[in-house]
Design an enzyme around this catalytic site. Structure first.
Site, PDB file in Angstrom:
ATOM      1  N   GLY A 230       0.780  -1.237   0.000  1.00  0.00           N
ATOM      2  CA  GLY A 230       0.000   0.000   0.000  1.00  0.00           C
ATOM      3  C   GLY A 230       0.805   1.275   0.000  1.00  0.00           C
ATOM      4  N   GLU A 272       4.942  -5.910   2.266  1.00  0.00           N
ATOM      5  CA  GLU A 272       4.446  -6.663   1.103  1.00  0.00           C
ATOM      6  C   GLU A 272       4.173  -5.699  -0.049  1.00  0.00           C
ATOM      7  OE1 GLU A 272       1.599 -10.114   3.076  1.00  0.00           O
ATOM      8  OE2 GLU A 272       0.705  -8.313   2.249  1.00  0.00           O
ATOM      9  N   GLY A 274       4.073  -3.945  -3.565  1.00  0.00           N
ATOM     10  CA  GLY A 274       4.159  -4.245  -4.976  1.00  0.00           C
ATOM     11  C   GLY A 274       4.396  -2.954  -5.758  1.00  0.00           C
ATOM     12  N   ARG A 310      -6.357   0.802 -14.789  1.00  0.00           N
ATOM     13  CA  ARG A 310      -6.532   1.733 -13.668  1.00  0.00           C
ATOM     14  C   ARG A 310      -7.280   3.016 -14.032  1.00  0.00           C
ATOM     15  NH1 ARG A 310      -2.955   3.880 -11.160  1.00  0.00           N
ATOM     16  NH2 ARG A 310      -3.737   3.636  -9.064  1.00  0.00           N
ATOM     17  N   TYR A 314     -10.704   3.190 -11.916  1.00  0.00           N
ATOM     18  CA  TYR A 314     -10.645   4.104 -10.759  1.00  0.00           C
ATOM     19  C   TYR A 314     -10.574   5.568 -11.172  1.00  0.00           C
ATOM     20  CZ  TYR A 314      -8.176  -0.037  -8.680  1.00  0.00           C
ATOM     21  OH  TYR A 314      -7.761  -1.269  -8.277  1.00  0.00           O
ATOM     22  N   CYS A 341     -15.069  -1.254 -26.773  1.00  0.00           N
ATOM     23  CA  CYS A 341     -16.420  -0.696 -26.873  1.00  0.00           C
ATOM     24  C   CYS A 341     -17.001  -0.413 -25.498  1.00  0.00           C
ATOM     25  CB  CYS A 341     -17.319  -1.619 -27.677  1.00  0.00           C
ATOM     26  SG  CYS A 341     -16.773  -1.742 -29.379  1.00  0.00           S
TER      27      CYS A 341
HETATM   28  C1  LIG Z   1      -2.311  -6.049  -3.316  1.00  0.00           C
HETATM   29  C2  LIG Z   1      -1.682  -6.440  -2.040  1.00  0.00           C
HETATM   30  C3  LIG Z   1      -0.412  -5.981  -1.708  1.00  0.00           C
HETATM   31  C4  LIG Z   1       0.367  -5.012  -2.559  1.00  0.00           C
HETATM   32  O1  LIG Z   1      -0.220  -3.777  -2.645  1.00  0.00           O
HETATM   33  P1  LIG Z   1       0.606  -2.563  -3.299  1.00  0.00           P
HETATM   34  O2  LIG Z   1      -0.375  -1.457  -3.325  1.00  0.00           O
HETATM   35  O3  LIG Z   1       1.004  -3.006  -4.656  1.00  0.00           O
HETATM   36  O4  LIG Z   1       1.773  -2.309  -2.423  1.00  0.00           O
HETATM   37  C5  LIG Z   1       0.156  -6.442  -0.553  1.00  0.00           C
HETATM   38  N1  LIG Z   1      -0.489  -7.293   0.261  1.00  0.00           N
HETATM   39  C6  LIG Z   1      -1.715  -7.748  -0.014  1.00  0.00           C
HETATM   40  C7  LIG Z   1      -2.374  -8.685   0.921  1.00  0.00           C
HETATM   41  C8  LIG Z   1      -2.352  -7.334  -1.178  1.00  0.00           C
HETATM   42  O5  LIG Z   1      -3.577  -7.785  -1.447  1.00  0.00           O
END
Ligand SMILES: *Cc1c(COP(=O)(O)O)cnc(C)c1O
Length: 420
Positions: A230, A272, A274, A310, A314, A341
């Site tokens: 996040g 975690e 991404g 995205r 969103y 479409c």
């Molecule tokens: C999607 C997700 C992430 C990664 O989120 P980012 O916004 O890409 O950092 C990490 N942990 C869990 C459980 C997720 O579902």
């Protein structure tokens, strides 16, 4: 301010497009590695610090193997993600399973791999026991409910389907201790694309206080705190990247105040993330098919929502560069669209850009996470290739584009019905 620059010139991109026709996603290996090292450097005071890259953000084996080399782990939330991670070379507790509404087969595979299992629900304990032997280490995903506000993208924790509640959390640890679990983790994920530094320091405070409370009330000593993902990235030029050094020093201070006196040192802290890891280092490169004048002026690309969802789902902002026209005045107002479409198939609405002609290349920024991965085949649109700009400057195909044969691969026509 962050300068939205692309790592290649127009001539270099045209050269790449000779071998690999547009559209494609292009990832910048050097930038991914440098950023990974900075992330780890910021948290070097944490013993065993790790980021478990959320595979869903960019499930490409070459990208994942780069992250493995940079000492990252993975965060998986499905059986195929677990299998992909194993194929790339991730092993044991380098893999975390943070799934929800979890099927037995994910527990079984995670146990086979020796992965850390993050339980999403107190009710999942029963299925876990039926599926596998009680593991040595178990982690719970915590949902703070109305104690936190979440943010726009992820919504209110109180409304979220994830995690064990405040009323359940101590019991959850007590139950697992009684079942013979020896080692414990605590996880949360309460924000998405959050750019406010203090938010993550507050998340650490919440988890540290909870770890102390769990120890006091159940005798369980948590050894692993997972801050989730996040962490946001500056999609807009006027936004500022998070300051990882500042977040880290805020967390370190709380660690000294809360964790050390409670006798919980050494506590491993992991993330975690991404988006933070690959988001800014991916680009969707497309070509302009048409410039259409209607009530507004539309720039129609050879890519569409199937390549980047995205903006369509969103209303997310993604910066756009027109290679070779970086220094021209942005004096035109365009909607930049795909060919799907659906009227939501727009990469940008009312965007000021330099004058665009059919045949121009268009680079859409920050597609390195939740870009290609969210693609789909609606309207029989095919997913693009993924390319890697290697550290030495060469370009490597790391996933080919889908073909029409791929589209037909799962279908059976009435004349040759699918055998079941
Ligand atoms: C999607 C997700 C992430 C990664 O989120 P980012 O916004 O890409 O950092 C990490 N942990 C869990 C459980 C997720 O579902």
């Amino acid at each position: 301010m962050n300068e939205k620059r692309i790592p290649l010139s127009k001539a270099q991109l045209e050269k790449i497009a000779e071998d690999y026709p547009t559209p494609f996603h292009l990832y910048d290996e050097k930038a991914i590695r440098e950023n990974a090292r900075q992330f780890y450097q910021a948290f070097s005071w944490v013993k065993g610090f790790k980021n478990h890259y959320a595979v869903k953000a960019c499930p490409n084996p070459t990208i994942l193997s780069i992250l493995l080399e940079e000492k990252m782990g993975v965060d998986c939330s499905s059986l195929p993600e677990l299998i992909l991670s194993e194929k790339v070379g991730f092993r044991g507790e380098n893999i975390v399973l943070t799934s929800n509404d979890t099927p037995a087969e994910e527990f079984i595979e995670a146990a086979r791999l020796g992965a850390v299992i993050n339980l999403d629900d107190i009710g999942h304990i029963e299925l876990l026991e039926k599926s596998i032997a009680i593991p040595e280490l178990i982690s719970f995903r915590y949902n703070p409910g109305d104690a936190r506000t979440g943010n726009v993208l992820i919504g209110l924790p109180l409304e979220a389907k994830y995690g064990v509640t405040r009323d359940q959390v101590v019991d959850a640890y007590r139950i697992m201790k009684n079942k013979g679990v020896k080692r414990f983790g605590l996880h949360t994920m309460v924000a998405s694309n959050e750019l406010e530094n203090s938010y993550f320091i507050e998340t650490a405070r919440m988890l540290f206080e909870l770890a102390v409370m769990v120890k006091e009330e159940s005798g369980v000593e948590i050894e692993l705190v997972n801050m989730g993902g996040g962490v946001g990235i500056p999609y807009r030029p006027e936004e500022k990247a998070v300051d990882l050094e500042l977040i880290s020093s805020g967390i370190k201070e709380l660690y000294g105040q809360l964790i050390v006196p409670a006798g919980l040192h050494p506590l491993r802290i992991v993330f975690e993330c991404g988006r933070l890891v690959t988001g800014p280092y991916g680009y969707l490169v497309s070509r302009v098919r048409h410039v259409a004048k209607k009530y507004k002026t539309y720039v129609g690309l050879d890519s569409c929502m199937a390549n980047l969802m995205r903006p369509g789902i969103y209303g997310a902002y993604h910066h756009i560069t027109v290679p070779g026209k970086e220094d021209l005045p942005a004096d035109q107002l365009y909607d930049v669209t795909g060919s799907l479409c659906e009227n939501s198939d727009k990469f940008a609405i009312d965007r000021r850009l330099p004058r665009i002609e059919p045949g121009d290349l268009i680079v859409i920024h920050d597609t390195g996470a939740h870009g290609y991965a969210m693609g789909f085949n609606y309207n029989a649109k095919l997913r693009s290739a993924e390319l890697l700009l290697r550290e030495g400057g060469t370009v490597q195909l790391i996933r080919r584009a889908e073909t029409i044969d791929d589209y037909f691969a799962t279908m059976r026509f009435p004349s040759a019905p699918l055998k079941v």
